[in-house]
Structure formats: C-alpha cells, structure tokens
Design an enzyme around this catalytic site. Structure first.
Site, PDB file in Angstrom:
ATOM      1  N   ASP A  32      39.643  15.075  14.641  1.00  0.00           N
ATOM      2  CA  ASP A  32      39.512  14.247  15.840  1.00  0.00           C
ATOM      3  C   ASP A  32      39.073  12.859  15.409  1.00  0.00           C
ATOM      4  O   ASP A  32      38.185  12.724  14.563  1.00  0.00           O
ATOM      5  CB  ASP A  32      38.468  14.877  16.774  1.00  0.00           C
ATOM      6  CG  ASP A  32      38.479  14.280  18.168  1.00  0.00           C
ATOM      7  OD1 ASP A  32      38.677  13.052  18.303  1.00  0.00           O
ATOM      8  OD2 ASP A  32      38.275  15.033  19.128  1.00  0.00           O
ATOM      9  N   ASN A  88      38.725  21.971  27.062  1.00  0.00           N
ATOM     10  CA  ASN A  88      38.465  21.439  28.389  1.00  0.00           C
ATOM     11  C   ASN A  88      39.780  21.429  29.152  1.00  0.00           C
ATOM     12  O   ASN A  88      40.766  20.886  28.672  1.00  0.00           O
ATOM     13  CB  ASN A  88      37.917  20.012  28.288  1.00  0.00           C
ATOM     14  CG  ASN A  88      36.673  19.935  27.428  1.00  0.00           C
ATOM     15  OD1 ASN A  88      35.811  20.791  27.496  1.00  0.00           O
ATOM     16  ND2 ASN A  88      36.595  18.905  26.599  1.00  0.00           N
ATOM     17  N   GLN A  95      38.612  17.130  30.198  1.00  0.00           N
ATOM     18  CA  GLN A  95      39.867  16.964  29.452  1.00  0.00           C
ATOM     19  C   GLN A  95      40.300  15.506  29.517  1.00  0.00           C
ATOM     20  O   GLN A  95      40.465  14.953  30.597  1.00  0.00           O
ATOM     21  CB  GLN A  95      40.963  17.871  30.004  1.00  0.00           C
ATOM     22  CG  GLN A  95      42.245  17.809  29.194  1.00  0.00           C
ATOM     23  CD  GLN A  95      43.322  18.770  29.691  1.00  0.00           C
ATOM     24  OE1 GLN A  95      43.197  19.382  30.745  1.00  0.00           O
ATOM     25  NE2 GLN A  95      44.380  18.895  28.919  1.00  0.00           N
ATOM     26  N   HIS A 101      44.480  21.604  23.790  1.00  0.00           N
ATOM     27  CA  HIS A 101      43.900  21.540  22.454  1.00  0.00           C
ATOM     28  C   HIS A 101      42.560  22.256  22.429  1.00  0.00           C
ATOM     29  O   HIS A 101      41.862  22.327  23.428  1.00  0.00           O
ATOM     30  CB  HIS A 101      43.749  20.094  21.968  1.00  0.00           C
ATOM     31  CG  HIS A 101      42.953  19.207  22.860  1.00  0.00           C
ATOM     32  ND1 HIS A 101      43.450  18.707  24.052  1.00  0.00           N
ATOM     33  CD2 HIS A 101      41.707  18.697  22.741  1.00  0.00           C
ATOM     34  CE1 HIS A 101      42.547  17.930  24.625  1.00  0.00           C
ATOM     35  NE2 HIS A 101      41.465  17.913  23.857  1.00  0.00           N
ATOM     36  N   HIS A 103      38.915  22.342  20.416  1.00  0.00           N
ATOM     37  CA  HIS A 103      38.001  21.610  19.548  1.00  0.00           C
ATOM     38  C   HIS A 103      37.301  22.622  18.653  1.00  0.00           C
ATOM     39  O   HIS A 103      36.774  23.621  19.151  1.00  0.00           O
ATOM     40  CB  HIS A 103      36.922  20.890  20.361  1.00  0.00           C
ATOM     41  CG  HIS A 103      37.426  19.799  21.222  1.00  0.00           C
ATOM     42  ND1 HIS A 103      37.372  18.474  20.848  1.00  0.00           N
ATOM     43  CD2 HIS A 103      37.981  19.820  22.461  1.00  0.00           C
ATOM     44  CE1 HIS A 103      37.872  17.730  21.818  1.00  0.00           C
ATOM     45  NE2 HIS A 103      38.248  18.524  22.807  1.00  0.00           N
TER      46      HIS A 103
END
Length: 141
Positions: A32, A88, A95, A101, A103
C-alpha cells in the site's frame, strides 16, 4: 472485466507502478502506498469487483487462498507479532477505492500506528433478537 478508471485495475495491468509482492493469474498483492505499518499490503483480484458484495466465488477463493502464504512471508520479513486482515466495504466502512481488496497489516505492538476501536453492545440485544437475526440470515443463504 476491468474498469477503465479504476486505479487497482491499472495496477493489475501494470499500467501504474507498484511494489508487487505476489502475483498469479487471478491475484495481485502489492505494498500500500499509504503504509500504516511496514509491509502493509493490499491483495486484490485482477478481475474488477467493486466490493465483497460483487466478488465472485472464484475470485474470492483465489484471493483468500493466497492470504496464508503472503501473511507468513510478511511476518517473517517484518518480524511482526501479529497481523490484521481486513476489508472495508462501502464508504461508511471506510472503503476509499472501489475495487475489492484485503489489507494485510503487520502488527508490532499496540502503538504501531493502527487501531481499530470496538464498542461492544451485548446489553442492547436479547438472545431472542440475536436468534431472529441469525435465522433471517440463514434463510437468505
């Protein structure tokens, strides 16, 4: 199908640079850009799905099948004492990119930059109310 203006679709097609840690036919994992802790990684299906509600069973299986291997590698590399794995769905849940996705956030201690606050409301729900919710969800499945 990929979305034209989706940043994660562009990353999946290698049109936008990223720090890839894992890739196969269906899944891409990359660091990220907004590192919460060292090694904070995003795992995405290459096939676009806005969120978990839109995720196909096949893509879900492909993504989740990679999580143990990637998590172990992150733990070994960062020396993390734990790992938060979260997604999220929807703006109200935080989100910020409309592409499903996960994390993977390596955790080192309680003061490492990540925090999730849980407020338990057990007293707000009776056993009968919980049973009704469980039954209603079960019926939808």
């Amino acid at each position: 199908m990929q979305k034209e203006n989706c940043i994660f679709c562009k990353i999946a097609k290698h049109e936008v640079p990223s720090h890839v840690v894992f890739e196969n036919e269906q899944v891409l994992a990359f660091l990220d850009l907004s590192q919460v802790t060292k090694g904070h990684t995003l795992v995405i299906p290459k096939q676009h799905a806005d969120n978990v509600y839109d995720l196909s069973v096949e893509d879900a299986q492909a993504v989740f099948a990679t999580i143990p291997e990637i998590s172990r590698a992150l733990q070994q590399e960062t020396g993390a004492a734990g790992m938060n794995i979260l997604s999220n769905t929807g703006k109200v849940a935080g989100q910020s990119v409309s592409h499903f996705h996960l994390h993977l956030i390596p955790r080192h201690d309680k003061h490492d930059g990540f925090g999730a606050k849980w407020e338990v409301h057990n007293e707000d729900y009776t056993a009968d109310e919980l049973a009704a919710v469980a039954g209603a969800v079960k019926n939808r499945l």
